[in-house]
Motif scaffolding. Structure first.
Motif, PDB file in Angstrom:
ATOM      1  N   VAL A  28       0.858  -1.185   0.000  1.00 31.57           N
ATOM      2  CA  VAL A  28       0.000   0.000   0.000  1.00 31.57           C
ATOM      3  C   VAL A  28       0.894   1.236   0.000  1.00 31.57           C
ATOM      4  N   SER A  29       0.783   2.045  -1.047  1.00 30.75           N
ATOM      5  CA  SER A  29       1.666   3.193  -1.179  1.00 30.75           C
ATOM      6  C   SER A  29       1.075   4.468  -0.583  1.00 30.75           C
ATOM      7  N   ARG A  30      -0.220   4.477  -0.356  1.00 28.55           N
ATOM      8  CA  ARG A  30      -0.850   5.660   0.221  1.00 28.55           C
ATOM      9  C   ARG A  30      -2.092   5.239   0.980  1.00 28.55           C
ATOM     10  N   HIS A  31      -2.263   5.751   2.200  1.00 30.51           N
ATOM     11  CA  HIS A  31      -3.411   5.430   3.048  1.00 30.51           C
ATOM     12  C   HIS A  31      -4.267   6.665   3.287  1.00 30.51           C
ATOM     13  N   LEU A  32      -5.579   6.444   3.308  1.00 39.21           N
ATOM     14  CA  LEU A  32      -6.517   7.477   3.728  1.00 39.21           C
ATOM     15  C   LEU A  32      -7.539   6.849   4.667  1.00 39.21           C
ATOM     16  N   ARG A  33      -8.088   7.647   5.587  1.00 35.15           N
ATOM     17  CA  ARG A  33      -9.110   7.176   6.518  1.00 35.15           C
ATOM     18  C   ARG A  33     -10.220   8.220   6.610  1.00 35.15           C
ATOM     19  N   HIS A  34     -11.435   7.725   6.862  1.00 34.76           N
ATOM     20  CA  HIS A  34     -12.555   8.642   7.057  1.00 34.76           C
ATOM     21  C   HIS A  34     -13.591   7.932   7.916  1.00 34.76           C
ATOM     22  N   ALA A  35     -14.281   8.691   8.762  1.00 37.04           N
ATOM     23  CA  ALA A  35     -15.347   8.107   9.583  1.00 37.04           C
ATOM     24  C   ALA A  35     -16.488   7.633   8.693  1.00 37.04           C
ATOM     25  N   THR A  36     -17.193   6.579   9.152  1.00 39.53           N
ATOM     26  CA  THR A  36     -18.323   6.019   8.413  1.00 39.53           C
ATOM     27  C   THR A  36     -19.628   6.566   8.958  1.00 39.53           C
ATOM     28  N   ALA A  37     -20.452   7.102   8.050  1.00 49.60           N
ATOM     29  CA  ALA A  37     -21.820   7.490   8.424  1.00 49.60           C
ATOM     30  C   ALA A  37     -22.710   6.271   8.226  1.00 49.60           C
ATOM     31  N   GLY A  38     -22.663   5.363   9.197  1.00 49.63           N
ATOM     32  CA  GLY A  38     -23.161   4.007   9.020  1.00 49.63           C
ATOM     33  C   GLY A  38     -24.598   3.879   8.568  1.00 49.63           C
ATOM     34  N   HIS A  39     -25.486   4.776   8.991  1.00 44.54           N
ATOM     35  CA  HIS A  39     -26.900   4.626   8.654  1.00 44.54           C
ATOM     36  C   HIS A  39     -27.362   5.651   7.617  1.00 44.54           C
ATOM     37  N   ASP A  40     -26.419   6.179   6.850  1.00 43.65           N
ATOM     38  CA  ASP A  40     -26.725   7.146   5.803  1.00 43.65           C
ATOM     39  C   ASP A  40     -26.055   6.682   4.515  1.00 43.65           C
ATOM     40  N   ALA A  42     -26.302   7.442   1.425  1.00 43.12           N
ATOM     41  CA  ALA A  42     -25.872   8.493   0.510  1.00 43.12           C
ATOM     42  C   ALA A  42     -24.558   9.119   0.982  1.00 43.12           C
ATOM     43  N   ALA A  43     -24.427   9.322   2.300  1.00 39.09           N
ATOM     44  CA  ALA A  43     -23.193   9.893   2.839  1.00 39.09           C
ATOM     45  C   ALA A  43     -22.022   8.939   2.667  1.00 39.09           C
ATOM     46  N   VAL A  44     -22.253   7.631   2.865  1.00 38.57           N
ATOM     47  CA  VAL A  44     -21.190   6.642   2.656  1.00 38.57           C
ATOM     48  C   VAL A  44     -20.748   6.661   1.197  1.00 38.57           C
ATOM     49  N   LEU A  45     -21.705   6.699   0.272  1.00 37.19           N
ATOM     50  CA  LEU A  45     -21.380   6.762  -1.152  1.00 37.19           C
ATOM     51  C   LEU A  45     -20.528   7.985  -1.456  1.00 37.19           C
ATOM     52  N   ASP A  46     -20.910   9.146  -0.942  1.00 42.85           N
ATOM     53  CA  ASP A  46     -20.153  10.364  -1.193  1.00 42.85           C
ATOM     54  C   ASP A  46     -18.743  10.276  -0.621  1.00 42.85           C
ATOM     55  N   THR A  47     -18.613   9.694   0.577  1.00 34.63           N
ATOM     56  CA  THR A  47     -17.302   9.572   1.200  1.00 34.63           C
ATOM     57  C   THR A  47     -16.400   8.662   0.387  1.00 34.63           C
ATOM     58  N   VAL A  48     -16.927   7.514  -0.029  1.00 36.19           N
ATOM     59  CA  VAL A  48     -16.128   6.583  -0.818  1.00 36.19           C
ATOM     60  C   VAL A  48     -15.715   7.230  -2.137  1.00 36.19           C
ATOM     61  N   ALA A  49     -16.636   7.925  -2.779  1.00 35.49           N
ATOM     62  CA  ALA A  49     -16.315   8.585  -4.045  1.00 35.49           C
ATOM     63  C   ALA A  49     -15.212   9.624  -3.864  1.00 35.49           C
TER      64      ALA A  49
END
Length: 320
Positions: A28-40, A42-49
């Motif tokens: 893995v050459s680069r790592h990113l992290r973000h909190a999960t909006a578990g019950h939303d 649309a928000a998960v989709l936006d975060t992954v995108a």
């Protein structure tokens, strides 16, 4: 994109989303992290995108592998059901491809982690592999002769939901007595709370660490106290390891693997759990003395396993 190109790996958990740019060697050459909006969703989709866009700046042609807890359809296009992410028959691949302009493959997170251990970790060189991911529950993966075995409908390897104690502890899946109710982080937390509830004299360290509040007892807390040598918490770890070993013996009777790889947060953190499981597995294997024992190994790739496996599966499946 070729099979030798980097791919983007996404590991969606209940509390965080991990993303990385993964080379064909599994690094893995680069790592990113973000909190999960578990019950939303649309928000998960936006975060992954957004994570894909950030990583894709360094790899314009990279395909995307997404691993998440839940059932994926056999083609890796839709999430049939995800208990923690509010997805039900969600066409996630199409949505992500539309949002990012990249090709996407979905995988179960435990399948992805198991595949990573087969390709780059503890199961390298083995032809018949069973991987278990121990955390809140128990996930699993089967690899035979270089192929993930997901079952006819793509929802196999749910090892944690084999009934090991008929009429036993209730499980979130709707059944009772599931294996993960006895050999997981949730099981350790429940048993720790039980010790406190009966005012057990051996639970003084647990009571102190939890400030006399049973709601603060978690699998992580029991694990940490066991690592510090607390006898009561070590006993809970040993009990969970014994349940884990009985389940391994059951799996061996059906699948006859050459190696069991134990990973996930709990499997990685507690050597005593895995050591106890191996002893119990050997004591309970059917036909012992007349057949080989499978190797029992701890996973090697740690928290990166899910994203590495998801990326590698996508690279191989979607290569031109």
């Amino acid at each position: 994109m070729s099979a030798g190109s980097p791919a983007i790996g996404i590991d969606i958990g209940g509390t965080k989303i991990a993303a990385g740019l993964v080379g064909p060697d599994g690094r893995v050459s680069r790592h990113l992290r973000h909190a999960t909006a578990g019950h939303d969703p649309a928000a998960v989709l936006d975060t992954v995108a957004s994570l894909i866009a950030a990583l894709g700046a360094d790899a314009p042609e990279a395909t995307v592998g997404v691993g998440a807890a839940g059932w994926m359809d056999p083609d890796g296009g839709s999430v049939l059901f995800s208990p923690h992410l509010a997805w039900r028959n969600e066409p996630l691949r199409a949505k992500l491809e539309a949002a990012t302009g990249r090709r996407v493959l979905l995988s179960n997170d435990a399948d992805a982690a198991g595949w990573a251990e087969y390709r780059f970790g503890a199961a390298r060189g083995h032809s018949h592999v069973v991987c278990l991911t121990l955390g809140t529950g128990i996930g699993g993966a089967i690899v035979v002769d270089g192929q993930l075995q997901r079952g006819r409908f793509g929802v196999g390897s749910e090892f944690g939901h084999q009934t090991i104690v008929p009429g036993g502890q209730r499980c979130a899946c709707g059944n009772r007595g599931c294996w993960e109710q006895y050999a997981s982080g949730n099981a350790l937390a429940r048993e720790g709370r039980s010790l406190m509830a009966v005012h057990s004299p051996v639970a003084f360290a647990l009571r102190e660490a939890a400030r006399n509040d049973p709601h603060l007892v978690t699998g992580e807390l029991v694990t940490a106290l066991a690592a510090d040598g607390d006898p009561a918490c070590r006993e809970l770890i040993i009990e969970a390891g014994q349940w884990l070993g009985r389940g391994l013996a059951n799996l061996a009777a059906v699948l006859d693997p050459g190696i069991f790889v134990i990973g996930g947060g709990l499997g990685a953190a507690v050597p005593l759990l895995v050591e106890t499981a191996e002893v119990t597995y050997r004591e309970n294997l059917s036909g012992r003395g007349y057949r080989p024992f499978a190797e029992v190994a701890r996973a090697e790739l740690g928290a990166d396993a899910g994203m590495v496996g998801a990326a590698d599966l996508a690279r191989r499946a979607l290569a031109d």
